[in-house]
Design an enzyme around this catalytic site. Structure first.
Site, short mmCIF file in Angstrom:
data_model
loop_
_atom_site.label_atom_id
_atom_site.label_comp_id
_atom_site.label_asym_id
_atom_site.label_seq_id
_atom_site.Cartn_x
_atom_site.Cartn_y
_atom_site.Cartn_z
N GLY B 51 0.80 -1.22 0.00
CA GLY B 51 0.00 0.00 0.00
C GLY B 51 0.83 1.26 0.00
N TYR B 272 -5.14 6.18 -15.28
CA TYR B 272 -6.20 5.91 -16.26
C TYR B 272 -5.78 6.38 -17.65
CZ TYR B 272 -10.90 5.21 -18.01
OH TYR B 272 -11.99 4.75 -18.71
N TYR B 321 -16.02 -0.41 -7.77
CA TYR B 321 -15.17 -1.23 -6.90
C TYR B 321 -14.17 -0.38 -6.10
CZ TYR B 321 -14.05 -5.90 -5.38
OH TYR B 321 -13.94 -7.04 -4.63
N CYS B 409 -10.45 -16.72 5.41
CA CYS B 409 -11.82 -17.17 5.19
C CYS B 409 -12.76 -16.10 5.70
CB CYS B 409 -12.14 -18.37 6.10
SG CYS B 409 -11.76 -19.93 5.43
N1 LIG Z 1 -11.43 -2.32 -1.40
C1 LIG Z 1 -11.36 -1.35 -2.31
O1 LIG Z 1 -12.03 -0.32 -2.23
C2 LIG Z 1 -10.41 -1.56 -3.41
C3 LIG Z 1 -9.73 -2.75 -3.52
C4 LIG Z 1 -8.87 -2.90 -4.57
C5 LIG Z 1 -8.69 -1.90 -5.48
N2 LIG Z 1 -9.37 -0.74 -5.36
C6 LIG Z 1 -9.20 0.32 -6.36
O2 LIG Z 1 -9.13 -0.30 -7.63
C7 LIG Z 1 -8.23 0.41 -8.46
C8 LIG Z 1 -7.17 -0.53 -9.01
O3 LIG Z 1 -6.21 -0.88 -8.03
P1 LIG Z 1 -4.81 -1.54 -8.45
O4 LIG Z 1 -3.99 -1.68 -7.24
O5 LIG Z 1 -5.08 -2.75 -9.28
O6 LIG Z 1 -4.21 -0.36 -9.38
P2 LIG Z 1 -3.06 -0.42 -10.50
O7 LIG Z 1 -2.74 1.00 -10.81
O8 LIG Z 1 -2.01 -1.38 -10.11
O9 LIG Z 1 -3.82 -1.04 -11.76
C9 LIG Z 1 -4.71 -0.32 -12.62
C10 LIG Z 1 -4.69 -0.99 -13.97
O10 LIG Z 1 -5.64 -0.39 -14.84
C11 LIG Z 1 -5.08 -0.28 -16.15
N3 LIG Z 1 -5.77 0.79 -16.88
C12 LIG Z 1 -5.68 2.13 -16.67
N4 LIG Z 1 -6.46 2.78 -17.52
C13 LIG Z 1 -7.08 1.88 -18.30
C14 LIG Z 1 -8.03 1.97 -19.34
N5 LIG Z 1 -8.50 3.15 -19.75
N6 LIG Z 1 -8.45 0.82 -19.89
C15 LIG Z 1 -7.97 -0.36 -19.49
N7 LIG Z 1 -7.07 -0.52 -18.50
C16 LIG Z 1 -6.65 0.61 -17.90
C17 LIG Z 1 -3.63 -0.01 -15.89
O11 LIG Z 1 -2.84 -0.35 -17.01
C18 LIG Z 1 -3.35 -0.88 -14.67
O12 LIG Z 1 -2.89 -2.14 -15.01
C19 LIG Z 1 -7.67 1.53 -7.61
O13 LIG Z 1 -8.40 2.70 -7.88
C20 LIG Z 1 -7.90 1.06 -6.20
O14 LIG Z 1 -7.99 2.13 -5.30
C21 LIG Z 1 -10.22 -0.56 -4.34
#
Ligand SMILES: NC(=O)c1ccc[n+]([C@@H]2O[C@H](COP(=O)([O-])OP(=O)(O)OC[C@H]3O[C@@H](n4cnc5c(N)ncnc54)[C@H](O)[C@@H]3O)[C@@H](O)[C@H]2O)c1
Ligand SMILES: NC(=O)c1ccc[n+]([C@@H]2O[C@H](COP(=O)([O-])OP(=O)(O)OC[C@H]3O[C@@H](n4cnc5c(N)ncnc54)[C@H](O)[C@@H]3O)[C@@H](O)[C@H]2O)c1
Lengths: 555, 555
Positions: B51, B272, B321, B409
């Site tokens: 994180g 993004y 999400y 779990c």
């Molecule tokens: N419990 C929760 O609330 C929770 C849990 C997990 C992740 N998240 C959220 O989910 C998101 C993803 O987390 P992560 O750690 O995997 O992030 P990350 O930055 O590692 O991965 C994001 C992925 O999205 C891809 N991407 C970006 N723009 C794109 C587009 N226009 N089209 C297709 N693919 C695209 C990137 O290439 C990257 O691989 C974050 O915003 C995170 O905060 C929230």
């Protein structure tokens, strides 16, 4: 949700009979009720204890349910109270707290008066202040003692520990400031207090907090000079505007031995009379032109602070008593307003470094004799602390009990647990008629993070780190306090402080003795730890002398 | 202060021999070290577990001192850890926690990244994330399981509990999002995941989290349609931009059975890819013109969200999400962006209402067999929970252990303490080679206040009330957890959440059994209480069924 009920008059039961199943649950029951005693609470019908809207319970329904629950609570159960509402009973164990309390806590981004107000209106919140929502407020004795300790410490630092023949200059005889003349006299100094409202002076004369009233500087100074010459401390209330009187005193070459101020400068609309205004004008304009009042008041505060700076430059020890007057003056262009220090860094912090703070206890019997017996015990166990003996004598003489008889004493690490154990023995032997509860204000050595007050200007810059009060609450829970609380807001308001409370019962049992020994050592020790970690030599030395085990302090 | 030390390689000791004086102190020692195992931590040489900057200890000096102190800690002592630094050892009692932790807590008005950064730079702070600073992170199994539970719950709510022959559409195969294809297949659904970076797709194929890669919609849909027809779930990674692919799928009349998104929309500069851009352009422009990137990205997110709204209007269950994409689209003028719900209120909250959350345990022996034996025990004790059995089988097959063998779990009130007691018996009988530790994420039913995530849109509007996690920590301390923690920030950052952690050791003793029974009941029960208090019927019913004593709930 019923917030106002004029029909309710709450007084704690007294005497040796239990309403609950043990003293560990009877004690929070009585102390909750005591907080709402008509002589203790400011607006008991609204459950408001002190400090604006500091409540003991969220509403009358919650109050009734807390009482019902405490009456049935077993000795291996713990009641959870969330912002003044009883929310759950859980099985724990005999050495765990019987009540755990969290009041007014909000996730930081939402920790504002606006959001709190919304929740409060919808019955989802309560403002706990410090000792209101944690059931250990015991009336005005606390403010007198806090002020007394501050003045005594000023005497120690600036006048070799002897204030006889010395005098303090201040202003403001309001709710808190009115304690100044009494506290000064108790500390051995004469006091000249400037106050612009005749009604305030009269009220303080009537209740014995002030000795004499004066209309002119000459009149006032005659009394002060005589009292200093004779070394017989006297307090004088001088009718006037501090922003006018201070510069005049300075011009006349008059130099007090200590200088502070407790006008309500923190609130420029309602708290500070501008130069040249009558009180009647002031009262009227607060309604019709609040902005105009604030502007005039702040300009006058600048004059007031410039005079304080002049006195300081002339060698008079000068301090800000937590009313924010320096900030107001600085806003008005007084660049060096912060040249004189706040009272916590200057006078209270050295005490906090040794775990000294507002220790207090109350007699559940309701019998004043129980307190007098503990007073004597304190003197016996701390035979050399003359200031403390003096305080105990003066307090007995000058301060009436409100609700359950209680006493406040600033004592520190190494003494608190000895007193607690001694009181427990007095309960066991039958010398006291019923158990006592022992607690403290949240404004204490290890229990508060409040960058504008208690943790202003910490040596290492850790003013805003609130890990410390959270650890204090967890430690007191682990050590076996009878109830533990975590609050947000308190005296400085939403967003500005986090703090923890603890109360423990001395019921005369050996189990209580073991808990008292742990809690009343660990609680002040955590304050010494916090100050040692911030780099204060006094605290590091105290930790070494007392044998504290602090892995974070190298050497 | 040493924050970076490339020479350090930390692995927890394994086996039945003690380094500390008991299992209650050996356990935090091993789990602290396990958090820094090279297979567990993201940047172990910097003490960063996961994180971003979530650390296990403030610096290497603090790490060494924590280890030394745990090695000598007695069974009636408690160590206090303040933002990753060991600050004090206090005498408590055997049923008290051995370690109490407070990380990254700041007084609200100062609870910003700016102030935290200043403190952090001066060695006065540490970011604790959730399980990093509270020593119970166990690798990526957690995110797979959380995602799996969410998809299973989506299946329950929208497809009668059976996802066979159904498919999920999503985007983003990054650090967290990469768990989606594996979790979907485990939950019984096929998955089409759009990802703009080929490297990400390859990485997920290589580690077995993704089954197939596709270059065109036609190619991808052929696999999905076949897998659904045969009811053999398959995951497909489609190279493309979600903001372009989604509208096109919609126009082609293609309708998934579930829809979500895990691009990093929360971070418009870095997270993004804008429509029409190459990845190379994107990477370059993030440096040279970050504002231009953010502007283009947000415009594309609006297109993306409009397509999601179209799918929703056509009857496809759609959810956010936790990547804040709704807010971004709303900022760009998509007025109805919040028409589809966040995943917590929609899918996780019903679980939280029954105290179900990310329960986990680790084998201090280091022996995978110990976990397989506990897996079997879980099946034995919960014979009817087919989803859980399925998860256990899939996890064993598909997820490698990282550091000490561990299992996650999602189980709830009434089951957690049964499992804990059974594991304790297995330790006592010698069936397991050494004790196990049992804990959970801070993202759980009763342990977090986080208005943008876990407590979004609470029924009564109490999203920001943080009394609840504070009470949870106090209660776990009073109940006898082995270590308890209070953090601020976590996954959503400074100012946005407060949360509590707990871990308890099953060392096979009867004393541990008594504590396990209390802690593993009270901890989820406090979550049911919190949700019952907010007015959720599921929680009120659960409280009634389980016989909780909640004085705040009238009826
Ligand atoms: N419990 C929760 O609330 C929770 C849990 C997990 C992740 N998240 C959220 O989910 C998101 C993803 O987390 P992560 O750690 O995997 O992030 P990350 O930055 O590692 O991965 C994001 C992925 O999205 C891809 N991407 C970006 N723009 C794109 C587009 N226009 N089209 C297709 N693919 C695209 C990137 O290439 C990257 O691989 C974050 O915003 C995170 O905060 C929230
Ligand atoms: N621990 C602390 O930090 C601490 C403790 C106590 C009080 N305080 C501060 O001290 C101040 C006083 O508190 P209080 O409860 O007594 O307030 P209050 O409003 O009850 O009393 C203020 C008094 O000052 C008088 N006054 C106003 N302007 C004046 C002037 N120009 N000249 C002379 N008198 C003037 C008013 O008539 C009033 O009696 C507040 O700002 C409070 O926040 C701080």
């Amino acid at each position: 949700m019923t917030r106002l009920d004029n029909s309710r008059v709450i007084k704690a039961p007294t005497g040796p009979e239990l309403n609950a199943k043990s003293w560990l649950t009877e004690a929070p029951l009585r102390m909750l009720m005591n907080n709402l005693h008509p002589d203790v609470a400011e607006r008991p019908e609204e459950l408001v204890v002190y400090g604006g809207i500091g409540r003991a319970a969220r509403d009358w329904e919650s109050f009734d349910r807390i009482v019902e629950t405490l009456e049935r609570l077993e000795d291996d159960q713990t009641l959870l109270v969330q912002s003044g509402k009883p929310v759950g009973v859980f099985r724990t164990h005999p050495d765990a707290p019987r009540v755990l309390i969290a009041n007014s806590n909000l996730v930081p981004h939402w920790a504002t008066w606006e959001h709190f107000g919304e929740l409060d209106k919808r019955g989802l919140a309560m403002y706990g202040q410090m000792t209101a929502g944690s059931w250990i407020y015991i009336g005005t004795q606390g403010i007198v003692q806090g002020t007394y300790e501050t003045f005594v410490e000023m005497g120690r630092q600036h006048h070799g520990g002897d204030l006889s023949g010395k005098w303090l200059l201040t202003a403001g005889l309001g709710g808190m400031g009115g304690a100044q003349p009494l506290a000064a006299v108790m500390a051995g100094a004469s006091c000249l207090a400037i106050e612009c409202q005749p009604s305030r002076i009269e009220m303080r004369l009537r209740t014995g907090y002030l000795d004499v009233a004066a209309q002119t500087i000459e009149e006032a100074m005659a009394v002060i000079e005589k009292s200093c010459a004779e070394k017989k401390p006297v307090s004088v209330g001088l009718l006037g505007n501090a922003a006018e009187v201070l510069p005049e005193l300075y011009r006349h070459g008059i130099r007090p031995d200590l200088l502070t101020d407790q006008t309500s400068a923190h609130d420029p609309v309602n708290g500070y009379l501008p130069i040249g205004w009558t009180v009647a004008d002031w009262v009227e304009k607060r309604e019709s032109d609040p902005e105009g009042v604030a502007k005039a008041a702040k300009a006058s505060m600048a004059v007031h602070v410039r005079a304080m700076l002049d006195f300081q430059a002339a060698g008079v020890p000068t301090t800000d008593y937590g009313n924010n007057i320096r900030q107001m003056a600085k806003d008005e262009g007084v660049e060096n307003a912060f040249d004189f220090p706040g009272f916590v860094p200057a006078y209270i912090r050295p005490l906090f470094c040794r775990g000294i703070g507002p220790f207090r206890w109350a007699a559940l019997s309701g019998d004043p004799e129980d307190i007098y017996k503990t007073d004597a015990k304190v003197k016996e166990l701390l035979p050399d602390d003359t200031h403390l003996h003096h305080w105990l004598d003066m307090a007995r003489e000058k301060i009436q009990f409100q609700g359950l008889p209680a006493r406040i004493c600033w004592v520190g690490l190494g003494d608190r647990h000895r007193l607690g154990l001694a009181f427990n023995e007095m309960v066991a032997s039958g010398e006291l008629k019923a158990p006592v509860v022992i607690g403290r204000d949240h404004l204490d050595s290890g229990s508060v993070a409040s960058p504008n007050r208690e943790t202003e200007a910490m040596k290492d810059g850790s003013d805003a780190v609130s890990d410390w009060p959270l650890l204090n609450a967890l430690l007191n829970t682990a050590s076996g306090a009878t109830w533990v609380s975590l609050h947000h807001g308190g005296g400085v308001g939403m967003g500005y402080s986090q703090h923890a409370g603890m109360v423990i019962v001395a019921d005369g049992t050996p189990e209580a003795a073991a808990r008292l020994e742990r809690v009343l050592w660990n609680d002040p020790a955590s304050g010494v730890m916090r100050h040692a970690d911030a780099g204060y030599d006094i605290a590091i030395d105290c930790a070494r002398e007392r044998g504290l085990d602090l892995p974070g302090i190298s050497s």
